[in-house]
Design a protein around this motif. Structure first.
Motif, PDB file in Angstrom:
ATOM      1  N   SER A  88      -4.030  19.231  12.666  1.00 24.13           N
ATOM      2  CA  SER A  88      -4.976  18.544  11.796  1.00 24.13           C
ATOM      3  C   SER A  88      -4.401  17.899  10.533  1.00 24.13           C
ATOM      4  O   SER A  88      -5.151  17.331   9.763  1.00 24.13           O
ATOM      5  CB  SER A  88      -6.080  19.512  11.395  1.00 24.13           C
ATOM      6  N   LYS A  89      -3.098  17.954  10.304  1.00 26.80           N
ATOM      7  CA  LYS A  89      -2.512  17.330   9.106  1.00 26.80           C
ATOM      8  C   LYS A  89      -3.289  17.763   7.865  1.00 26.80           C
ATOM      9  O   LYS A  89      -3.926  16.973   7.182  1.00 26.80           O
ATOM     10  CB  LYS A  89      -2.495  15.809   9.240  1.00 26.80           C
ATOM     11  N   GLN A  90      -3.241  19.027   7.577  1.00 24.78           N
ATOM     12  CA  GLN A  90      -4.117  19.615   6.566  1.00 24.78           C
ATOM     13  C   GLN A  90      -3.799  19.233   5.128  1.00 24.78           C
ATOM     14  O   GLN A  90      -4.687  19.122   4.300  1.00 24.78           O
ATOM     15  CB  GLN A  90      -4.075  21.131   6.700  1.00 24.78           C
ATOM     16  N   ALA A  91      -2.524  19.080   4.804  1.00 24.32           N
ATOM     17  CA  ALA A  91      -2.129  18.805   3.418  1.00 24.32           C
ATOM     18  C   ALA A  91      -0.979  17.809   3.413  1.00 24.32           C
ATOM     19  O   ALA A  91      -0.395  17.507   4.450  1.00 24.32           O
ATOM     20  CB  ALA A  91      -1.714  20.106   2.731  1.00 24.32           C
ATOM     21  N   LEU A  92      -0.673  17.311   2.213  1.00 22.15           N
ATOM     22  CA  LEU A  92       0.439  16.377   2.045  1.00 22.15           C
ATOM     23  C   LEU A  92       1.433  16.915   1.029  1.00 22.15           C
ATOM     24  O   LEU A  92       1.039  17.467   0.001  1.00 22.15           O
ATOM     25  CB  LEU A  92      -0.043  15.027   1.507  1.00 22.15           C
ATOM     26  N   LEU A  93       2.701  16.729   1.333  1.00 21.16           N
ATOM     27  CA  LEU A  93       3.768  16.892   0.362  1.00 21.16           C
ATOM     28  C   LEU A  93       4.062  15.466  -0.112  1.00 21.16           C
ATOM     29  O   LEU A  93       4.427  14.608   0.696  1.00 21.16           O
ATOM     30  CB  LEU A  93       5.008  17.496   1.011  1.00 21.16           C
ATOM     31  N   SER A  94       3.849  15.184  -1.379  1.00 22.51           N
ATOM     32  CA  SER A  94       4.080  13.852  -1.939  1.00 22.51           C
ATOM     33  C   SER A  94       5.374  13.859  -2.746  1.00 22.51           C
ATOM     34  O   SER A  94       5.698  14.856  -3.394  1.00 22.51           O
ATOM     35  CB  SER A  94       2.924  13.453  -2.864  1.00 22.51           C
ATOM     36  N   VAL A  95       6.086  12.745  -2.699  1.00 16.51           N
ATOM     37  CA  VAL A  95       7.339  12.631  -3.439  1.00 16.51           C
ATOM     38  C   VAL A  95       7.307  11.352  -4.264  1.00 16.51           C
ATOM     39  O   VAL A  95       7.002  10.277  -3.754  1.00 16.51           O
ATOM     40  CB  VAL A  95       8.555  12.621  -2.489  1.00 16.51           C
ATOM     41  N   ASP A  96       7.604  11.490  -5.545  1.00 16.91           N
ATOM     42  CA  ASP A  96       7.709  10.367  -6.464  1.00 16.91           C
ATOM     43  C   ASP A  96       9.176  10.273  -6.876  1.00 16.91           C
ATOM     44  O   ASP A  96       9.709  11.186  -7.499  1.00 16.91           O
ATOM     45  CB  ASP A  96       6.806  10.606  -7.673  1.00 16.91           C
ATOM     46  N   TYR A  97       9.821   9.179  -6.475  1.00 12.42           N
ATOM     47  CA  TYR A  97      11.244   8.988  -6.774  1.00 12.42           C
ATOM     48  C   TYR A  97      11.473   8.316  -8.118  1.00 12.42           C
ATOM     49  O   TYR A  97      12.594   7.973  -8.474  1.00 12.42           O
ATOM     50  CB  TYR A  97      11.900   8.155  -5.670  1.00 12.42           C
ATOM     51  N   GLY A  98      10.411   8.077  -8.878  1.00 11.66           N
ATOM     52  CA  GLY A  98      10.547   7.456 -10.184  1.00 11.66           C
ATOM     53  C   GLY A  98      10.747   5.954 -10.129  1.00 11.66           C
ATOM     54  O   GLY A  98      11.017   5.321 -11.148  1.00 11.66           O
ATOM     55  N   LYS A  99      10.608   5.361  -8.924  1.00 15.54           N
ATOM     56  CA  LYS A  99      10.751   3.912  -8.745  1.00 15.54           C
ATOM     57  C   LYS A  99       9.670   3.441  -7.785  1.00 15.54           C
ATOM     58  O   LYS A  99       9.236   4.199  -6.923  1.00 15.54           O
ATOM     59  CB  LYS A  99      12.128   3.566  -8.174  1.00 15.54           C
ATOM     60  N   ASP A 100       9.257   2.193  -7.919  1.00 15.74           N
ATOM     61  CA  ASP A 100       8.193   1.672  -7.064  1.00 15.74           C
ATOM     62  C   ASP A 100       8.609   1.519  -5.609  1.00 15.74           C
ATOM     63  O   ASP A 100       7.852   1.799  -4.705  1.00 15.74           O
ATOM     64  CB  ASP A 100       7.698   0.320  -7.588  1.00 15.74           C
ATOM     65  N   SER A 101       9.817   1.052  -5.380  1.00 17.40           N
ATOM     66  CA  SER A 101      10.254   0.817  -4.007  1.00 17.40           C
ATOM     67  C   SER A 101      11.662   1.361  -3.819  1.00 17.40           C
ATOM     68  O   SER A 101      12.574   1.018  -4.564  1.00 17.40           O
ATOM     69  CB  SER A 101      10.226  -0.686  -3.715  1.00 17.40           C
ATOM     70  N   ILE A 102      11.805   2.216  -2.841  1.00 18.70           N
ATOM     71  CA  ILE A 102      13.092   2.851  -2.574  1.00 18.70           C
ATOM     72  C   ILE A 102      13.164   3.148  -1.082  1.00 18.70           C
ATOM     73  O   ILE A 102      12.138   3.346  -0.436  1.00 18.70           O
ATOM     74  CB  ILE A 102      13.251   4.128  -3.434  1.00 18.70           C
ATOM     75  N   GLU A 103      14.342   3.124  -0.508  1.00 18.38           N
ATOM     76  CA  GLU A 103      14.512   3.435   0.912  1.00 18.38           C
ATOM     77  C   GLU A 103      14.486   4.953   1.085  1.00 18.38           C
ATOM     78  O   GLU A 103      15.397   5.640   0.629  1.00 18.38           O
ATOM     79  CB  GLU A 103      15.833   2.872   1.431  1.00 18.38           C
ATOM     80  N   SER A 104      13.436   5.467   1.739  1.00 16.47           N
ATOM     81  CA  SER A 104      13.277   6.902   1.920  1.00 16.47           C
ATOM     82  C   SER A 104      13.057   7.216   3.390  1.00 16.47           C
ATOM     83  O   SER A 104      12.528   6.384   4.138  1.00 16.47           O
ATOM     84  CB  SER A 104      12.074   7.405   1.107  1.00 16.47           C
ATOM     85  N   GLU A 105      13.427   8.432   3.782  1.00 16.03           N
ATOM     86  CA  GLU A 105      13.157   8.882   5.148  1.00 16.03           C
ATOM     87  C   GLU A 105      11.683   9.259   5.321  1.00 16.03           C
ATOM     88  O   GLU A 105      11.218   9.440   6.435  1.00 16.03           O
ATOM     89  CB  GLU A 105      14.051  10.072   5.503  1.00 16.03           C
ATOM     90  N   LEU A 106      10.952   9.363   4.224  1.00 22.87           N
ATOM     91  CA  LEU A 106       9.526   9.697   4.269  1.00 22.87           C
ATOM     92  C   LEU A 106       8.675   8.442   4.436  1.00 22.87           C
ATOM     93  O   LEU A 106       9.116   7.338   4.129  1.00 22.87           O
ATOM     94  CB  LEU A 106       9.114  10.427   2.987  1.00 22.87           C
ATOM     95  N   ARG A 107       7.448   8.634   4.902  1.00 26.88           N
ATOM     96  CA  ARG A 107       6.491   7.531   5.005  1.00 26.88           C
ATOM     97  C   ARG A 107       6.012   7.146   3.612  1.00 26.88           C
ATOM     98  O   ARG A 107       5.931   7.993   2.733  1.00 26.88           O
ATOM     99  CB  ARG A 107       5.274   7.958   5.814  1.00 26.88           C
ATOM    100  N   LYS A 108       5.665   5.867   3.440  1.00 23.00           N
ATOM    101  CA  LYS A 108       5.134   5.426   2.152  1.00 23.00           C
ATOM    102  C   LYS A 108       3.655   5.123   2.322  1.00 23.00           C
ATOM    103  O   LYS A 108       3.259   4.351   3.185  1.00 23.00           O
ATOM    104  CB  LYS A 108       5.859   4.195   1.639  1.00 23.00           C
ATOM    105  N   SER A 109       2.846   5.747   1.489  1.00 21.03           N
ATOM    106  CA  SER A 109       1.403   5.531   1.509  1.00 21.03           C
ATOM    107  C   SER A 109       1.068   4.232   0.799  1.00 21.03           C
ATOM    108  O   SER A 109       1.754   3.830  -0.139  1.00 21.03           O
ATOM    109  CB  SER A 109       0.697   6.693   0.815  1.00 21.03           C
ATOM    110  N   LYS A 110      -0.016   3.599   1.225  1.00 19.58           N
ATOM    111  CA  LYS A 110      -0.531   2.435   0.505  1.00 19.58           C
ATOM    112  C   LYS A 110      -1.194   2.859  -0.795  1.00 19.58           C
ATOM    113  O   LYS A 110      -1.374   2.066  -1.700  1.00 19.58           O
ATOM    114  CB  LYS A 110      -1.524   1.665   1.381  1.00 19.58           C
ATOM    115  N   ASN A 111      -1.532   4.148  -0.884  1.00 23.05           N
ATOM    116  CA  ASN A 111      -2.131   4.721  -2.084  1.00 23.05           C
ATOM    117  C   ASN A 111      -1.006   5.100  -3.052  1.00 23.05           C
ATOM    118  O   ASN A 111      -0.215   6.000  -2.776  1.00 23.05           O
ATOM    119  CB  ASN A 111      -2.961   5.948  -1.707  1.00 23.05           C
TER     120      ASN A 111
END
Length: 119
Positions: free
Chosen positions: A40-63
């Motif tokens: 059910s994808k119950q929760a999210l682990l969110s990551v803020d890299y301190g920059k608007d756009s960065i190449e990450s292995e994680l998905r980027k939310s539109k939010n």
């Protein structure tokens, strides 16, 4: 610490910003109880890299409040410890980690911490 004895809602609970480098080893440890089934994808682990756009292995939310993320789930009504290893992207010198409810607003976080090893 990110949070302790917390019920996750649709508002992200953030850690403080932590200094990192490309060589940093970042591990997030989340001890929690998940009330719904594992699909059910119950929760999210969110990551803020301190920059608007960065190449990450994680998905980027539109939010923008969520930023980069990974879903968290576990067996129904089990207290479990999740270990999430995060790769620090090139050009990133600070990071903060957040948790929030997704399909469930009843995930109970017993303890959530960020461990950073700077070799």
């Amino acid at each position: 610490d990110i949070c302790n004895s917390t019920i996750l809602t649709k508002t992200t609970v953030w850690s403080d910003y932590i200094k990192v480098s490309n060589n940093s080893v970042v591990t997030v440890i989340v001890e929690a109880e998940f009330p719904m089934n594992t699909e059910s994808k119950q929760a999210l682990l969110s990551v803020d890299y301190g920059k608007d756009s960065i190449e990450s292995e994680l998905r980027k939310s539109k939010n923008s409040e969520i930023g980069y993320f990974e879903y968290l789930s576990a067996p129904t009504n089990k207290r479990i410890e999740l270990l999430i290893d995060l790769k620090v992207p090139d050009g990133c010198d600070e990071i903060r980690i957040g948790l929030r409810g997704w399909k469930s607003t009843q995930v109970k976080v017993i303890e959530a911490i960020v461990s950073v090893l700077n070799p």
